[in-house]
Design a protein around this motif. Sequence first.
Motif, mmCIF file in Angstrom:
data_model
loop_
_atom_site.group_PDB
_atom_site.id
_atom_site.type_symbol
_atom_site.label_atom_id
_atom_site.label_comp_id
_atom_site.label_asym_id
_atom_site.label_seq_id
_atom_site.Cartn_x
_atom_site.Cartn_y
_atom_site.Cartn_z
ATOM 1 N N PRO A 110 17.188 -41.807 -158.235
ATOM 2 C CA PRO A 110 17.076 -41.974 -156.769
ATOM 3 C C PRO A 110 17.537 -40.789 -155.942
ATOM 4 N N THR A 111 18.654 -40.161 -156.299
ATOM 5 C CA THR A 111 19.129 -39.045 -155.467
ATOM 6 C C THR A 111 18.198 -37.849 -155.567
ATOM 7 N N LEU A 112 17.816 -37.499 -156.777
ATOM 8 C CA LEU A 112 16.883 -36.390 -156.954
ATOM 9 C C LEU A 112 15.544 -36.713 -156.303
ATOM 10 N N ARG A 113 15.079 -37.936 -156.435
ATOM 11 C CA ARG A 113 13.820 -38.341 -155.799
ATOM 12 C C ARG A 113 13.895 -38.120 -154.295
ATOM 13 N N ARG A 114 14.981 -38.553 -153.672
ATOM 14 C CA ARG A 114 15.130 -38.381 -152.231
ATOM 15 C C ARG A 114 15.208 -36.903 -151.857
ATOM 16 N N GLN A 115 15.939 -36.114 -152.636
ATOM 17 C CA GLN A 115 16.048 -34.688 -152.347
ATOM 18 C C GLN A 115 14.682 -34.007 -152.398
ATOM 19 N N LEU A 116 13.892 -34.333 -153.403
ATOM 20 C CA LEU A 116 12.588 -33.696 -153.555
ATOM 21 C C LEU A 116 11.620 -34.141 -152.463
ATOM 22 N N LEU A 117 11.609 -35.420 -152.151
ATOM 23 C CA LEU A 117 10.698 -35.913 -151.121
ATOM 24 C C LEU A 117 11.072 -35.392 -149.739
ATOM 25 N N ASP A 118 12.366 -35.145 -149.519
ATOM 26 C CA ASP A 118 12.811 -34.598 -148.228
ATOM 27 C C ASP A 118 12.378 -33.150 -148.034
ATOM 28 N N HIS A 119 12.044 -32.475 -149.132
ATOM 29 C CA HIS A 119 11.696 -31.044 -149.042
ATOM 30 C C HIS A 119 10.271 -30.773 -149.526
ATOM 31 N N GLY A 120 9.397 -31.776 -149.435
ATOM 32 C CA GLY A 120 8.011 -31.560 -149.838
ATOM 33 C C GLY A 120 7.253 -32.863 -149.953
ATOM 34 N N GLY A 121 6.050 -32.785 -150.527
ATOM 35 C CA GLY A 121 5.215 -33.964 -150.687
ATOM 36 C C GLY A 121 5.521 -34.706 -151.968
ATOM 37 N N PRO A 122 4.676 -35.699 -152.283
ATOM 38 C CA PRO A 122 4.945 -36.529 -153.455
ATOM 39 C C PRO A 122 4.630 -35.869 -154.792
ATOM 40 N N LEU A 123 3.816 -34.803 -154.796
ATOM 41 C CA LEU A 123 3.495 -34.159 -156.070
ATOM 42 C C LEU A 123 4.583 -33.163 -156.441
ATOM 43 N N PRO A 124 4.979 -33.135 -157.720
ATOM 44 C CA PRO A 124 6.048 -32.222 -158.139
ATOM 45 C C PRO A 124 5.646 -30.758 -157.933
ATOM 46 N N PRO A 125 6.489 -29.970 -157.251
ATOM 47 C CA PRO A 125 6.199 -28.539 -157.060
ATOM 48 C C PRO A 125 6.630 -27.764 -158.303
ATOM 49 N N LEU A 126 5.762 -27.679 -159.297
ATOM 50 C CA LEU A 126 6.134 -27.142 -160.602
ATOM 51 C C LEU A 126 5.742 -25.677 -160.761
ATOM 52 N N ALA A 127 6.629 -24.921 -161.396
ATOM 53 C CA ALA A 127 6.321 -23.557 -161.811
ATOM 54 C C ALA A 127 5.687 -23.613 -163.201
ATOM 55 N N GLU A 128 5.261 -22.455 -163.699
ATOM 56 C CA GLU A 128 4.620 -22.420 -165.009
ATOM 57 C C GLU A 128 5.559 -22.859 -166.119
ATOM 58 N N ASP A 129 6.866 -22.700 -165.915
ATOM 59 C CA ASP A 129 7.834 -23.124 -166.926
ATOM 60 C C ASP A 129 8.306 -24.551 -166.705
ATOM 61 N N TYR A 130 7.603 -25.291 -165.821
ATOM 62 C CA TYR A 130 7.868 -26.702 -165.523
ATOM 63 C C TYR A 130 9.142 -26.932 -164.717
ATOM 64 N N SER A 131 9.732 -25.881 -164.206
ATOM 65 C CA SER A 131 10.892 -26.064 -163.341
ATOM 66 C C SER A 131 10.428 -26.465 -161.949
ATOM 67 N N LEU A 132 11.281 -27.224 -161.255
ATOM 68 C CA LEU A 132 10.976 -27.689 -159.905
ATOM 69 C C LEU A 132 11.313 -26.587 -158.904
ATOM 70 N N ARG A 133 10.299 -26.041 -158.265
ATOM 71 C CA ARG A 133 10.497 -24.941 -157.333
ATOM 72 C C ARG A 133 10.810 -25.487 -155.942
ATOM 73 N N VAL A 134 12.066 -25.883 -155.748
ATOM 74 C CA VAL A 134 12.528 -26.367 -154.443
ATOM 75 C C VAL A 134 13.827 -25.623 -154.135
ATOM 76 N N PRO A 135 13.734 -24.404 -153.617
ATOM 77 C CA PRO A 135 14.932 -23.582 -153.407
ATOM 78 C C PRO A 135 16.006 -24.249 -152.562
ATOM 79 N N ALA A 136 15.588 -25.099 -151.638
ATOM 80 C CA ALA A 136 16.576 -25.706 -150.733
ATOM 81 C C ALA A 136 17.612 -26.526 -151.473
ATOM 82 N N ILE A 137 17.246 -27.041 -152.642
ATOM 83 C CA ILE A 137 18.218 -27.834 -153.405
ATOM 84 C C ILE A 137 18.531 -27.183 -154.755
ATOM 85 N N GLY A 138 18.144 -25.937 -154.929
ATOM 86 C CA GLY A 138 18.363 -25.306 -156.222
ATOM 87 C C GLY A 138 17.570 -25.995 -157.312
ATOM 88 N N GLY A 139 16.392 -26.484 -156.957
ATOM 89 C CA GLY A 139 15.594 -27.284 -157.877
ATOM 90 C C GLY A 139 15.140 -26.553 -159.112
#
Length: 545
Positions: A471-500
């Motif tokens: 739940p916490t990570l879900r809320r953090q990601l949705l607060d900083h983007g849309g519902p689709l995961p913002p994935l890099a080629e290495d599958y990391s979550l590219r959300v700089p605002a939360i150090g994703g």
Amino acid sequence: MLIHPMVSETELMRRIALIGAGPTGLYTLATLIHGDAPLCITLFEQGDQAGVGMPYDEHANHRAMLANIASIEIPPLTRSYLEWLRAQSSGFLADYGVDKTGLHERQFLPRVLLGHYFRDQCLALVRAGRHRGHRITVEERCRVLDLAAEADGLRLWTDRHRAPLAFDRAVIATGHVWPSPASGNRAYFPSPWTGLIDADLPAAEVGVLGTSLSGIDAALAVAVQHGHFEEQPDHPEHSLRFRVNAGSEGLRITLMSRTGLLPEADFYCPIPHEPLQVATEARLDREIEAGAEGLLDRAFDLMVQELRRQDPAWSARLGLEEQNADTFAGAYFEERARRNPFHWARHNLEEVERNKRARHTVPWRYALLRLHEVMEPIAPHLTEADRQRFDAGLRKVFVDNYAAVPPESIRRLLALRAAGVLDLRALGPDYRMDVGEESTRLCTDQGEYRFAVVINARGQKPKDLTDLPLPTLRRQLLDHGGPLPPLAEDYSLRVPAIGGQRIALAALPFLMHHRPFVQGIEACAEIGRAVGRSVIEATLVQHPL
């Protein structure tokens, strides 16, 4: 590495959380332990045994269920699947109906054997990692409840630890997501893995939604409660027979899908795959770079050129020159849809077995198998309209090709059909299902059907961030983007605002929007290796030697 005299080596190690210890988690671990910098790795597994993986768990699968991948296709961990099988006792393998003397690298075996293999490999990887200086902890029967990205790292909560645990990086490798057994009742199973194996099913009308291997396995799980298969070597045209137990004569199993088509049997082809000549990865990359507008049609043109080059006779019979990205699927399935599906299945099975004996490859089948791999990367770059066209057409062809099932599964279906136990029904594009306490009803354009039990075996659906069970990570990601995961080629979550970028999302259902064909152990290995390399590279930057 310089160690501060007042700080232990463990405190300086990068702390890595692997959430999920199925195949993806194991291939990630296998990569991590070969890095130069020592790591502090914790594996979290909510099941009883780390390594097994839900699709291969003996408690969730019947021994009659076959894996649709052979040893030759499974990337080895500490040793290959075939090497591990040959190291097992004849008695152990015989318990699963496997003759040790007949083992070979292209054999389809009970999927629960893969669970035993991955469990053994998990233990071996942990031993090897500790020997190389890594600190590895395995937390079994431990469910991760939440994960949060914070300024100084990650915090992780479980159902077995009173306080949150601190980590530097986390890998979410939770695999497929299925409904809980509580979401069904005795008349409806929301998936084959929600209590079906332990259920006492009646010898009555049983409906199975889905005709893929999952649907076939669900039908077999019901059938073997009320009968058994027998080999008939004296009757090669009917070499397998199903005998119904006394008192179970009322058993009727109906496989159902929108089209009413059965999958085809797995076919022989060279492994590793030979390179394509026209629709190469480099050529598709150039088309992606040229822009989304018209991308699907440009990619289809390359596909047509490749198929004509690989199998000109089949291309001519299909009228490939007259097809486009929207009509190709209809032409591909047309003859099969006109034929009796069980007659088609028998003919296809005989062809596949004949080709395997002769080691003969059908060019167009092999071309489609390789084409789905190079065509997949265009999916996230298509316009919304073209993505809908792709999913409605070409995607169905590719899935039909790569999701071919073990020939033995087709033999069993034909035996059930010959015994009068199995039927197949096309539901059409629109139908309604009403689940009751005592029965389940399906209403279609052709009529109404009622079943004592319905099993939903239609496979995994794509998930987005709104489905993320943290739940916490879900809320953090949705607060900083849309519902689709913002994935890099290495599958990391590219959300700089939360150090994703410190979190890798390697759970297959959440990757299906970006990779519509992601499935199977080979994909788990590719993802695990990519994630593991990313963690190692980040660790070397933070702690250079």
